[in-house]
Design a protein around this motif. Structure first.
Motif, PDB file in Angstrom:
ATOM      1  N   VAL A  11       0.859  -1.184   0.000  1.00 18.32           N
ATOM      2  CA  VAL A  11       0.000   0.000   0.000  1.00 18.32           C
ATOM      3  C   VAL A  11       0.890   1.227   0.000  1.00 18.32           C
ATOM      4  O   VAL A  11       1.698   1.414   0.916  1.00 18.32           O
ATOM      5  N   VAL A  12       0.791   2.040  -1.042  1.00 19.34           N
ATOM      6  CA  VAL A  12       1.536   3.292  -1.111  1.00 19.34           C
ATOM      7  C   VAL A  12       0.679   4.384  -0.479  1.00 19.34           C
ATOM      8  O   VAL A  12      -0.417   4.677  -0.952  1.00 19.34           O
ATOM      9  N   MET A  13       1.184   4.953   0.583  1.00 22.85           N
ATOM     10  CA  MET A  13       0.411   5.919   1.352  1.00 22.85           C
ATOM     11  C   MET A  13       0.567   7.332   0.799  1.00 22.85           C
ATOM     12  O   MET A  13       1.547   7.651   0.121  1.00 22.85           O
ATOM     13  N   LYS A  14      -0.386   8.169   1.119  1.00 24.15           N
ATOM     14  CA  LYS A  14      -0.266   9.590   0.802  1.00 24.15           C
ATOM     15  C   LYS A  14       0.756  10.258   1.713  1.00 24.15           C
ATOM     16  O   LYS A  14       1.341  11.280   1.358  1.00 24.15           O
ATOM     17  N   ALA A  15       0.947   9.683   2.871  1.00 24.67           N
ATOM     18  CA  ALA A  15       1.907  10.220   3.845  1.00 24.67           C
ATOM     19  C   ALA A  15       3.296  10.309   3.226  1.00 24.67           C
ATOM     20  O   ALA A  15       3.702   9.448   2.438  1.00 24.67           O
ATOM     21  N   THR A  16       4.020  11.353   3.583  1.00 27.91           N
ATOM     22  CA  THR A  16       5.379  11.540   3.077  1.00 27.91           C
ATOM     23  C   THR A  16       6.391  11.358   4.211  1.00 27.91           C
ATOM     24  O   THR A  16       6.055  11.432   5.393  1.00 27.91           O
ATOM     25  N   GLY A  17       7.652  11.118   3.821  1.00 27.41           N
ATOM     26  CA  GLY A  17       8.699  10.921   4.819  1.00 27.41           C
ATOM     27  C   GLY A  17       8.783   9.477   5.254  1.00 27.41           C
ATOM     28  O   GLY A  17       8.240   8.575   4.620  1.00 27.41           O
ATOM     29  N   HIS A  18       9.442   9.242   6.371  1.00 22.81           N
ATOM     30  CA  HIS A  18       9.735   7.877   6.816  1.00 22.81           C
ATOM     31  C   HIS A  18       9.008   7.469   8.091  1.00 22.81           C
ATOM     32  O   HIS A  18       9.152   6.341   8.537  1.00 22.81           O
ATOM     33  N   CYS A  19       8.228   8.385   8.678  1.00 23.95           N
ATOM     34  CA  CYS A  19       7.611   8.097   9.983  1.00 23.95           C
ATOM     35  C   CYS A  19       6.116   8.402   9.976  1.00 23.95           C
ATOM     36  O   CYS A  19       5.660   9.325  10.678  1.00 23.95           O
ATOM     37  N   PRO A  20       5.320   7.646   9.222  1.00 29.87           N
ATOM     38  CA  PRO A  20       3.881   7.936   9.170  1.00 29.87           C
ATOM     39  C   PRO A  20       3.173   7.695  10.498  1.00 29.87           C
ATOM     40  O   PRO A  20       2.083   8.219  10.718  1.00 29.87           O
ATOM     41  N   ASN A  21       3.805   6.914  11.391  1.00 27.11           N
ATOM     42  CA  ASN A  21       3.216   6.717  12.719  1.00 27.11           C
ATOM     43  C   ASN A  21       3.160   8.031  13.498  1.00 27.11           C
ATOM     44  O   ASN A  21       2.323   8.190  14.394  1.00 27.11           O
ATOM     45  N   LEU A  22       4.007   8.998  13.127  1.00 30.05           N
ATOM     46  CA  LEU A  22       3.950  10.332  13.724  1.00 30.05           C
ATOM     47  C   LEU A  22       3.294  11.348  12.808  1.00 30.05           C
ATOM     48  O   LEU A  22       2.496  12.169  13.247  1.00 30.05           O
ATOM     49  N   SER A  23       3.626  11.304  11.526  1.00 30.31           N
ATOM     50  CA  SER A  23       3.173  12.350  10.607  1.00 30.31           C
ATOM     51  C   SER A  23       1.767  12.111  10.071  1.00 30.31           C
ATOM     52  O   SER A  23       1.071  13.062   9.711  1.00 30.31           O
ATOM     53  N   ALA A  24       1.331  10.854  10.008  1.00 35.70           N
ATOM     54  CA  ALA A  24       0.015  10.532   9.454  1.00 35.70           C
ATOM     55  C   ALA A  24      -0.594   9.339  10.190  1.00 35.70           C
ATOM     56  O   ALA A  24      -0.864   8.293   9.586  1.00 35.70           O
ATOM     57  N   PRO A  25      -0.818   9.481  11.490  1.00 40.31           N
ATOM     58  CA  PRO A  25      -1.307   8.325  12.259  1.00 40.31           C
ATOM     59  C   PRO A  25      -2.672   7.823  11.797  1.00 40.31           C
ATOM     60  O   PRO A  25      -2.913   6.609  11.802  1.00 40.31           O
ATOM     61  N   GLU A  26      -3.567   8.735  11.377  1.00 44.20           N
ATOM     62  CA  GLU A  26      -4.897   8.297  10.968  1.00 44.20           C
ATOM     63  C   GLU A  26      -4.818   7.401   9.740  1.00 44.20           C
ATOM     64  O   GLU A  26      -5.469   6.348   9.674  1.00 44.20           O
ATOM     65  N   GLU A  27      -4.008   7.801   8.745  1.00 44.11           N
ATOM     66  CA  GLU A  27      -3.859   6.977   7.550  1.00 44.11           C
ATOM     67  C   GLU A  27      -3.198   5.650   7.890  1.00 44.11           C
ATOM     68  O   GLU A  27      -3.564   4.600   7.339  1.00 44.11           O
ATOM     69  N   THR A  28      -2.230   5.681   8.796  1.00 40.00           N
ATOM     70  CA  THR A  28      -1.555   4.457   9.221  1.00 40.00           C
ATOM     71  C   THR A  28      -2.534   3.515   9.907  1.00 40.00           C
ATOM     72  O   THR A  28      -2.564   2.307   9.627  1.00 40.00           O
ATOM     73  N   ILE A  29      -3.347   4.054  10.798  1.00 38.42           N
ATOM     74  CA  ILE A  29      -4.348   3.254  11.513  1.00 38.42           C
ATOM     75  C   ILE A  29      -5.312   2.594  10.544  1.00 38.42           C
ATOM     76  O   ILE A  29      -5.603   1.397  10.635  1.00 38.42           O
ATOM     77  N   GLU A  30      -5.822   3.369   9.588  1.00 36.99           N
ATOM     78  CA  GLU A  30      -6.804   2.836   8.651  1.00 36.99           C
ATOM     79  C   GLU A  30      -6.216   1.744   7.780  1.00 36.99           C
ATOM     80  O   GLU A  30      -6.875   0.741   7.479  1.00 36.99           O
ATOM     81  N   ALA A  31      -4.967   1.927   7.368  1.00 35.35           N
ATOM     82  CA  ALA A  31      -4.327   0.907   6.536  1.00 35.35           C
ATOM     83  C   ALA A  31      -4.151  -0.393   7.311  1.00 35.35           C
ATOM     84  O   ALA A  31      -4.404  -1.490   6.779  1.00 35.35           O
ATOM     85  N   ILE A  32      -3.720  -0.279   8.561  1.00 36.85           N
ATOM     86  CA  ILE A  32      -3.543  -1.482   9.385  1.00 36.85           C
ATOM     87  C   ILE A  32      -4.903  -2.124   9.677  1.00 36.85           C
ATOM     88  O   ILE A  32      -5.058  -3.352   9.573  1.00 36.85           O
ATOM     89  N   ARG A  33      -5.880  -1.307  10.012  1.00 35.24           N
ATOM     90  CA  ARG A  33      -7.205  -1.830  10.381  1.00 35.24           C
ATOM     91  C   ARG A  33      -7.834  -2.611   9.220  1.00 35.24           C
ATOM     92  O   ARG A  33      -8.403  -3.690   9.417  1.00 35.24           O
ATOM     93  N   SER A  34      -7.720  -2.079   8.000  1.00 30.23           N
ATOM     94  CA  SER A  34      -8.311  -2.775   6.858  1.00 30.23           C
ATOM     95  C   SER A  34      -7.614  -4.098   6.582  1.00 30.23           C
ATOM     96  O   SER A  34      -8.226  -5.029   6.029  1.00 30.23           O
ATOM     97  N   PHE A  35      -6.361  -4.203   6.984  1.00 25.66           N
ATOM     98  CA  PHE A  35      -5.590  -5.425   6.753  1.00 25.66           C
ATOM     99  C   PHE A  35      -5.894  -6.491   7.793  1.00 25.66           C
ATOM    100  O   PHE A  35      -6.010  -7.681   7.463  1.00 25.66           O
ATOM    101  N   VAL A  36      -6.049  -6.117   9.039  1.00 25.58           N
ATOM    102  CA  VAL A  36      -6.201  -7.116  10.108  1.00 25.58           C
ATOM    103  C   VAL A  36      -7.639  -7.613  10.264  1.00 25.58           C
ATOM    104  O   VAL A  36      -7.881  -8.586  10.984  1.00 25.58           O
TER     105      VAL A  36
END
Length: 263
Positions: free
Chosen positions: A237-262
């Motif tokens: 999944v290629v995220m809209k988030a930029t940089g190397h730390c989406p857990n800080l910069s884009a937590p909502e997008e990170t959460i949704e990506a993980i949630r849809s997978f699990v």
């Protein structure tokens, strides 16, 4: 239960399934504070600090053991066993992605699936492989760190974080780097940036999600594509988030990506 104190393990959540979060180089479990709570109502969430990071037991740092990522992977396996976890979801950021790959290959029954955030099996370019850095660039990076830990932290954190319009993120990463014991940071950096785990990818048998950020200088898109191509059945999944730390910069997008997978 030695691992629980050694790695400053923190368990929360009420779910019957487990989700274990592993942080990247120069960080600690605090980097997951915007993501982990979102899963606490359906998972038992497990956070920890790698030995040498955060509030881990620094006296447990063994240079021989931690000269390879396999030493960190052994700790992850021990934590899961000490907590009685089975079929856990492993979420690893940056270098912890490969630590998770190694742990899951060594103890496949402990892990249900893997989420790899910004993974890189090798940072140095090789014949037929683009890792994002030449050997000279990595050597210079390590030499800079050896000579000036604080200066390296201040210079590298904004590059790693990206999101130049949000300087507070780079400042947090800089502060995290600076809190790390300098000698341990130098050793972990060498272990991280000189690692080559390309051949370990094919050993993964668990369903795997790869989260690839846009404009990630540490793990460029071609690296995420390589990981996806070499872990059987994995999803990129290629995220809209930029940089190397989406857990800080884009937590909502990170959460949704993980949630849809699990689910």
């Amino acid at each position: 239960m030695r691992s629980l104190a050694r790695n400053n393990v923190a368990v929360a959540g009420t779910g019957t399934r487990a989700m274990i979060f592993a942080h990247g180089f120069g960080c600690d479990q605090n980097m997951w504070r915007f993501v982990a709570p979102a899963f606490a109502h359906e998972f038992k969430t497990v956070l920890f600090d790698h030995v040498g990071a955060g509030r881990s037991d620094l006296s447990a740092y063994d240079r021989a053991k931690y000269s390879s990522l396999r030493g960190y992977a052994a700790d992850v396996v021990e934590i899961c066993k000490d907590l009685g976890l089975g079929k856990a979801v492993f979420v690893g950021h940056s270098v912890s992605s490969m630590i998770g790959v190694l742990a899951a290959a060594e103890a496949p029954d402990l892990f249900e699936s893997l989420v790899l955030v910004g993974p890189s099996p090798r940072y140095i370019d090789d014949e037929g492989y683009i890792g994002g850095f030449s050997r000279q660039q990595i050597d210079e990076l390590l030499e800079f760190l050896e000579a000036n830990h604080l200066g390296w932290s201040a210079a590298m954190a904004p590059t790693i974080m990206g999101n130049a319009d949000r300087p507070e993120l780079a400042e947090e990463l800089t502060n995290s780097f600076c809190r790390t014991d300098p000698e341990i940071a130098k050793h972990f950096a060498r272990t991280t940036f000189l690692s080559d785990n390309r051949n370990d990818l094919a050993r993964v048998t668990q369903p795997t999600l790869i989260l690839q950020c846009t404009d990630d200088v540490i793990a460029p898109t071609c690296v995420g594509e390589f990981v996806q191509a070499h872990i059987p059945g994995s999803r990129l999944v290629v995220m809209k988030a930029t940089g190397h730390c989406p857990n800080l910069s884009a937590p909502e997008e990170t959460i949704e990506a993980i949630r849809s997978f699990v689910h």
